[in-house]
Structures are given as structure tokens and as C-alpha cells.
Enzyme design. Structure first.
Site, short mmCIF file in Angstrom:
data_model
loop_
_atom_site.label_atom_id
_atom_site.label_comp_id
_atom_site.label_asym_id
_atom_site.label_seq_id
_atom_site.Cartn_x
_atom_site.Cartn_y
_atom_site.Cartn_z
N ASP A 29 0.86 -1.18 0.00
CA ASP A 29 0.00 0.00 0.00
C ASP A 29 0.90 1.24 0.00
O ASP A 29 1.89 1.28 0.72
CB ASP A 29 -0.89 -0.01 1.24
CG ASP A 29 -2.02 0.99 1.17
OD1 ASP A 29 -1.75 2.20 1.02
OD2 ASP A 29 -3.19 0.58 1.29
N ILE A 30 0.54 2.25 -0.80
CA ILE A 30 1.36 3.46 -0.85
C ILE A 30 1.13 4.39 0.35
O ILE A 30 1.90 5.32 0.55
CB ILE A 30 1.18 4.24 -2.18
CG1 ILE A 30 -0.26 4.68 -2.35
CG2 ILE A 30 1.66 3.42 -3.36
CD1 ILE A 30 -0.47 5.67 -3.50
N ASN A 86 -12.93 -4.05 3.27
CA ASN A 86 -13.95 -3.02 3.42
C ASN A 86 -14.95 -3.18 2.28
O ASN A 86 -14.55 -3.35 1.14
CB ASN A 86 -13.32 -1.63 3.38
CG ASN A 86 -12.35 -1.41 4.52
OD1 ASN A 86 -12.62 -1.78 5.65
ND2 ASN A 86 -11.22 -0.81 4.22
N VAL A 95 -11.65 2.19 -3.25
CA VAL A 95 -11.49 1.75 -4.63
C VAL A 95 -12.54 0.68 -4.91
O VAL A 95 -12.58 -0.34 -4.22
CB VAL A 95 -10.07 1.19 -4.89
CG1 VAL A 95 -9.93 0.72 -6.33
CG2 VAL A 95 -9.01 2.23 -4.57
N HIS A 99 -10.67 -5.88 -2.62
CA HIS A 99 -9.29 -5.97 -2.14
C HIS A 99 -9.27 -6.23 -0.65
O HIS A 99 -10.21 -5.91 0.07
CB HIS A 99 -8.49 -4.71 -2.49
CG HIS A 99 -9.05 -3.43 -1.93
ND1 HIS A 99 -10.17 -2.81 -2.46
CD2 HIS A 99 -8.64 -2.65 -0.91
CE1 HIS A 99 -10.41 -1.69 -1.79
NE2 HIS A 99 -9.50 -1.59 -0.83
N HIS A 101 -6.75 -5.93 2.83
CA HIS A 101 -5.58 -5.31 3.44
C HIS A 101 -4.95 -6.32 4.39
O HIS A 101 -5.62 -6.80 5.31
CB HIS A 101 -5.99 -4.08 4.26
CG HIS A 101 -6.61 -2.99 3.46
ND1 HIS A 101 -5.92 -1.87 3.07
CD2 HIS A 101 -7.89 -2.83 3.01
CE1 HIS A 101 -6.73 -1.07 2.40
NE2 HIS A 101 -7.93 -1.63 2.34
#
Length: 119
Positions: A29-30, A86, A95, A99, A101
Site C-alpha cells: 500500500d502506498i 472493506n 477503490v 481488495h 488489506h
């Protein structure tokens, strides 16, 4: 639907990859929430958990197996980690591409409230 994740999958946006096969991509993750913060995504577009179809369930299982593998690879399997998805805007899904995390590398606080005794 084109998203930042679809651009990462196609290679037009670079990512620091941790894992990749023909179905799944995992990358750092950025904006990490912890020392280890990896996003794990299916390459197939699925908007959210609400859009997972019965035929996608093996893919979801494979994502969880990849999360286990990455946790071992990054040295957080024994100390502990979170695997978070999420779903929808109220959850914080930013987004619209499914996905997960994978977060760890430090002692993480409670998700809700003040008690560390939530199961």
C-alpha cells in the site's frame, strides 16, 4: 470498470509487488497503516464482497491462502496480522475493486471501542 487497481494489474501504474500469479496480485500500500501493509486483489474485476458470485468463492479462498503465504514471507505470521476487507462506502472502501488489506508488523489497536477483548 477502470480503477487504479485495474491500471496496476495492466502495468500502466507501477506497484511494489509482493506476489503475483494469473489470478491474484499483491503489492505494498502506498499509504501504509502499519510497517507491513499489503493489498491483495483478484485480477478479475469484482467491485466488492457484495458482488462475489458462487463461482468466485474458490478465488476468495485462494486470496486467503495467499495472505497466509505473504504473512509468513514477511515475518508477521507468528506475531499476528489483520486481513481486512472493506465493503461499500460506509466501511471506507475507497477503490471499487475487491481488495484485502494485510496489516501487521506492530501491535495493532482495537478496531472498535476501547476494549482489547473483542473477539
Amino acid at each position: 470498470m477502470e480503477t487504479v487497481f485495474s491500471k496496476i494489474i495492466e502495468g500502466s501504474i507501477p506497484a511494489n509487488k509482493v506476489f503475483e500469479n494469473e489470478r491474484i496480485l499483491a503489492f505494498y500500500d502506498i499509504e501504509p497503516a502499519a510497517p507491513v501493509h499489503v493489498l491483495i486483489i483478484p485480477k478479475k474485476f469484482i467491485a466488492s464482497m457484495n458482488d462475489v458470485a458462487p463461482e468466485d468463492l474458490p478465488l476468495i479462498g485462494e486470496i486467503h491462502a495467499v495472505a497466509q503465504q505473504i504473512a509468513v514471507q514477511l515475518g508477521i505470521a507468528d506475531s499476528g496480522y489483520r486481513l481486512i476487507n472493506n465493503c461499500g462506502p460506509d466501511s471506507g472502501q475507497a477503490v471499487p475493486h475487491l481488495h484485502f488489506h494485510l496489516i501487521g508488523g506492530k501491535k495493532l489497536g482495537a478496531l472498535v471501542g476501547n476494549s482489547a477483548s473483542h473477539a
